[in-house]
Design an enzyme around this catalytic site. Sequence first.
Site, PDB file in Angstrom:
ATOM      1  N   ASP A  54       0.844  -1.201   0.000  1.00 31.25           N
ATOM      2  CA  ASP A  54       0.000   0.000   0.000  1.00 31.25           C
ATOM      3  C   ASP A  54       0.881   1.254   0.000  1.00 31.25           C
ATOM      4  O   ASP A  54       0.386   2.378  -0.055  1.00 31.25           O
ATOM      5  CB  ASP A  54      -1.011  -0.009   1.160  1.00 31.25           C
ATOM      6  CG  ASP A  54      -0.354   0.049   2.524  1.00 31.25           C
ATOM      7  OD1 ASP A  54       0.899  -0.018   2.604  1.00 31.25           O
ATOM      8  OD2 ASP A  54      -1.081   0.164   3.529  1.00 31.25           O
ATOM      9  N   ASP A  93      -0.952  -6.261  -0.236  1.00 33.20           N
ATOM     10  CA  ASP A  93      -1.050  -5.569   1.043  1.00 33.20           C
ATOM     11  C   ASP A  93      -2.513  -5.196   1.287  1.00 33.20           C
ATOM     12  O   ASP A  93      -3.124  -4.528   0.433  1.00 33.20           O
ATOM     13  CB  ASP A  93      -0.211  -4.286   0.943  1.00 33.20           C
ATOM     14  CG  ASP A  93       0.483  -3.939   2.230  1.00 33.20           C
ATOM     15  OD1 ASP A  93       0.279  -4.643   3.235  1.00 33.20           O
ATOM     16  OD2 ASP A  93       1.253  -2.955   2.216  1.00 33.20           O
ATOM     17  N   GLU A 192       9.926  -3.925  10.043  1.00 39.03           N
ATOM     18  CA  GLU A 192      10.254  -2.620   9.457  1.00 39.03           C
ATOM     19  C   GLU A 192      10.817  -1.670  10.510  1.00 39.03           C
ATOM     20  O   GLU A 192      10.213  -1.469  11.579  1.00 39.03           O
ATOM     21  CB  GLU A 192       8.999  -1.993   8.805  1.00 39.03           C
ATOM     22  CG  GLU A 192       9.305  -0.617   8.182  1.00 39.03           C
ATOM     23  CD  GLU A 192       8.253  -0.108   7.214  1.00 39.03           C
ATOM     24  OE1 GLU A 192       7.310  -0.859   6.887  1.00 39.03           O
ATOM     25  OE2 GLU A 192       8.385   1.060   6.796  1.00 39.03           O
TER      26      GLU A 192
END
Length: 297
Positions: A54, A93, A192
Site C-alpha cells: 500500500d 497488502d 520494518e
Amino acid sequence: MSHEPPADVTRRITLPEIAATVQRGGRLVVVTAYDAPSARIADQAGVDMILVGDSAGTTVLGLDATVPVTMEEMIVLTRAASRGARRALVVADMPFGSYQISETDAVANAVRFLKDAGADAVKLEGAGRTLTRIGAIHDAGIPVMGHIGLTPQSATLLGGYKAQGRTAAAARRLVDEAVALERAGCFSIVLEAMPAPVAARVTEAVSIPTIGIGAGASCSGQVLVWHDLVGLTPDPARFVKTYADLAGVLRGALTAYVRDVRDGTFPDASHTYGMPDAERLRFEDQLTSRRTTRSRS
Ligand code: KIV
C-alpha cells in the site's frame, strides 16, 4: 548459489519452497511492484516475492500516506503486478479499513485479492487486534504475511514514521508480537525500521522467515520499495540502498523528446508510415477532382 530462476519455471514459487530456501541458508529477496512491466522485470531478476504494497499510495497514487488507499485501488494494482509475475509469489497488502472492521470483512477482502486480483497471499500490519483477523484469513486457506515494527497504517499511534523497538521493553514486545503472529498462522513477517540486534532476536524467536526493511542483515530476507531501489524517490530513508538513477535516465529521455519535437527532428522517415506511390497519386487526384467539382457548384 544461483539467484536466477531456471528458464523452464512457469509456475509460482510455493510456501514450502520459500521456507526451504531459508532452511538451506539462502536469503529471500522481496521487492514491491505495482504494475505488470515492473513485476516482470523483478521476476526476471529472480526475486522470490513481489509485494504489492500500500506504499503505492505514496509511490504511484500521489498521496502523502497509506491510510487513504482503497481496496479498489489495491485490486487494480495487484491484478496488474500479478499479470507480470511468473515465478515470484505475489503478496497483496491489505489497505487500512479492509481488515479492521470485522473478521467477515477481512476474510472477504482477502478472498478478493486471490480470486479477483491473482495474488497468492496477503499482508496485514500489526499484531494485537490484528491477530484474530490473521487467524480467520489463515483458516480460510489464505497465506498471510505479518508486518511489525514501523507499521505505516498506524504511524499516528506510533508517534510518526520512526524506528520502533529502541527500548528493552519495546524490543521485548516486538519479539512477543512475532511469536504471536507465527502462532496465528503467518508464513513470514516483515520487520520494518527497528535496531538490527532486535530484528536478529525476533528472527531467532520464530521459525518462519523474517523479511527486513531497515532492520539489519540478520533477517531471513530483505524487502525494498521499487521506487526507492531504482532512484525514483527524491529523499529516501536512511535504510534504502538506491541501485539506479531512473529519475535521471527518465528526465534525460523526456528532455530529448521535448527537444526533438520542438526542433522537428522527431518523427523522421524511420518513424513514419509510407504508402505505394500509385496509391498516393490516386489519392492526390481524388482530392484535386473533389476541389474542382466543389468550385464549379
Ligand atoms: O507497503 C509497503 O510497501 C510495505 C513494505 C515497505 C514492507 O509494507
